[in-house]
Motif scaffolding. Sequence first.
Motif, PDB file in Angstrom:
ATOM      1  N   SER A 147       0.799  -1.185   0.057  1.00 42.14           N
ATOM      2  CA  SER A 147      -0.015  -0.035  -0.028  1.00 42.14           C
ATOM      3  C   SER A 147       0.931   1.366   0.120  1.00 42.14           C
ATOM      4  CB  SER A 147      -0.901  -0.014   1.251  1.00 42.14           C
ATOM      5  OG  SER A 147      -1.746  -1.135   1.198  1.00 42.14           O
ATOM      6  N   LYS A 184      -3.932   8.567  -3.631  1.00 46.02           N
ATOM      7  CA  LYS A 184      -3.576   6.990  -3.931  1.00 46.02           C
ATOM      8  C   LYS A 184      -4.575   6.216  -4.755  1.00 46.02           C
ATOM      9  CE  LYS A 184      -0.489   4.957  -2.269  1.00 46.02           C
ATOM     10  NZ  LYS A 184       0.813   4.418  -2.629  1.00 46.02           N
ATOM     11  N   TYR A 185      -6.016   6.553  -4.380  1.00 44.80           N
ATOM     12  CA  TYR A 185      -7.142   5.911  -5.311  1.00 44.80           C
ATOM     13  C   TYR A 185      -6.942   6.168  -6.492  1.00 44.80           C
ATOM     14  CZ  TYR A 185     -11.816   4.478  -6.070  1.00 44.80           C
ATOM     15  OH  TYR A 185     -13.009   3.822  -6.547  1.00 44.80           O
ATOM     16  N   PHE A 226      -4.182   4.181  -7.947  1.00 51.74           N
ATOM     17  CA  PHE A 226      -4.373   2.804  -8.161  1.00 51.74           C
ATOM     18  C   PHE A 226      -5.497   2.603  -9.088  1.00 51.74           C
ATOM     19  CE2 PHE A 226      -3.302   2.392  -3.515  1.00 51.74           C
ATOM     20  CZ  PHE A 226      -2.014   1.920  -3.573  1.00 51.74           C
ATOM     21  N   HIS A 249      -3.994   5.023 -12.718  1.00 51.55           N
ATOM     22  CA  HIS A 249      -2.473   5.036 -12.823  1.00 51.55           C
ATOM     23  C   HIS A 249      -1.882   6.406 -13.158  1.00 51.55           C
ATOM     24  CE1 HIS A 249      -3.311   0.531 -13.116  1.00 51.55           C
ATOM     25  NE2 HIS A 249      -4.108   0.947 -14.130  1.00 51.55           N
ATOM     26  N   TYR A 260      -6.107   1.355  -0.815  1.00 49.83           N
ATOM     27  CA  TYR A 260      -5.608   0.119  -1.588  1.00 49.83           C
ATOM     28  C   TYR A 260      -6.830  -1.026  -1.540  1.00 49.83           C
ATOM     29  CZ  TYR A 260      -2.684  -3.608  -3.114  1.00 49.83           C
ATOM     30  OH  TYR A 260      -2.101  -5.098  -3.829  1.00 49.83           O
ATOM     31  N   TYR A 307      -9.160  -1.901  -4.824  1.00 49.25           N
ATOM     32  CA  TYR A 307      -9.355  -3.472  -4.927  1.00 49.25           C
ATOM     33  C   TYR A 307     -10.485  -3.909  -5.286  1.00 49.25           C
ATOM     34  CZ  TYR A 307      -8.459  -8.526  -4.873  1.00 49.25           C
ATOM     35  OH  TYR A 307      -8.528  -9.960  -4.845  1.00 49.25           O
ATOM     36  N   PHE A 367      -2.357  -4.737  -8.957  1.00 49.98           N
ATOM     37  CA  PHE A 367      -2.565  -5.187  -7.253  1.00 49.98           C
ATOM     38  C   PHE A 367      -1.810  -6.459  -7.459  1.00 49.98           C
ATOM     39  CE2 PHE A 367      -6.701  -2.728  -7.921  1.00 49.98           C
ATOM     40  CZ  PHE A 367      -6.340  -1.970  -6.917  1.00 49.98           C
TER      41      PHE A 367
END
Length: 471
Positions: free
Chosen positions: A174, A247-248, A251, A254, A423, A427, A436
Amino acid sequence: MASSSSSTQPQVHQQTLHIQAQDSSFTNTTTVTGQAVKWIFQILFFLQLLLISALVIFITRYDTDRTSDSSTIHHFHPHKWYPPILASTLCAAVLGFTWQFIIACYPKKAFIAAFWLSPLLALAMGIMFMLFATAWSWIPGLFSLLYAAIQSIYGLWVNNNNRFKYATEMFQDSIYYPPAKTKCFTFLSVIVATLYCGFLVYGVGGARAIENKTKLTDICVFVIILSLIWTMQVMKNAMQVTISRVKYIFFTNHRDMKIGNAFCDTIKHLIGSISLGSILVPVIVFFRGFARSQHLLGGKDGDCMFSCDTCAMGLAALLVSCGNRWGFVHVGVYNKGFVQASSDTWEMFMRVGLQELIDLDLTGAFCFLSGVAVGAICCLVSGIWSVIVYKDYAMELSIYAFIIGYFICRLAISWQQASVSAYYVAYAQNPQDMQFEQTIKARLEQLRRSHLQSPITAELEEIRRSYLQSP
């Protein structure tokens, strides 16, 4: 306005990196109601900041005017009261920033250290309170010793269940590649929090200085400490919303987003939801912990004392679905109300089968233990210093130091907790994304095999889940 179902579609993330001005809505309420609640809590938060600041300034000015009167007999010794608590506040800032750096560099060792240092430091803190040898000092002393014993047992249980391995691997996945300028943002946040804590400490000292002139001193101190707790919670969660959003987006899309832009959007649009969540999450977590403890103690008994065990567990499950820290991710990404964001994320976890894994996650426990450890060190610094200088202030200053140390540490490491939250939510949004790591999938497979090896346990767990998910 995006609905809760459409807000979880991947194409929504690709439209823009900037927050969209969606109307927030709460479950079973209109959009106007949700927006009104956000505005109410935003106004309440900033209003309490203004009123507390005015109260501190008034108290300190009143104390200054009083000290100018040479005929007044002073029972407060500022040169003995302020140095221990201010030194422990500075110590909290240094330890908090240092600890988040250690976590980033050595996550596995940091995890193990937190689970063992926290009960040891709590034990030392409890012994110190006992040595104060006053009637009131026995209460925090016994509580600290009880916490140390329970936490030691919990650490042994977690270690025997091999949960450390998955927790550290998940943590490493993470926080890998932290957003640019994260350390700078954390450093500035810790500095602001330290200065604010010092300001409120000055107000508490001013209230103690005039306690012979008014009977409202204890009320003033209580209000100031309560404001400190809420404000620090909001600061921590604001940072968590900011980082989790960055961060989201990384993830799911990109793509990188500047922390500065995300933080500006947080301050402009999201303080109301964050303020509400800062009140709900601690209350719900406390009630859920109480319900689980009651379930463990009386789940297999028929005693009348534990007859409401299943009701408490069902209510705890309902409350968690309406208010949980994972909801802060959707608060930041979609500008939702906190209750709606929590409900959406929890439904998504249940839909993809992540609920059990979320329940077994150690990130929240790790952050809590880290805060307790730093708070205990600050408590020991302030307490020992106070005993040497003026023993009458020892217990009071030790408690203040613990509170400040705990929250400054939680603020310092909130970016790492936010990364884990982002994370998990990312996911759950798209489990098939090849970026992931296999950590979550391997852990889910391990849990599935363990249930297959124990059919009775699996059947009982299925019954429990069906009950908790029933309306």
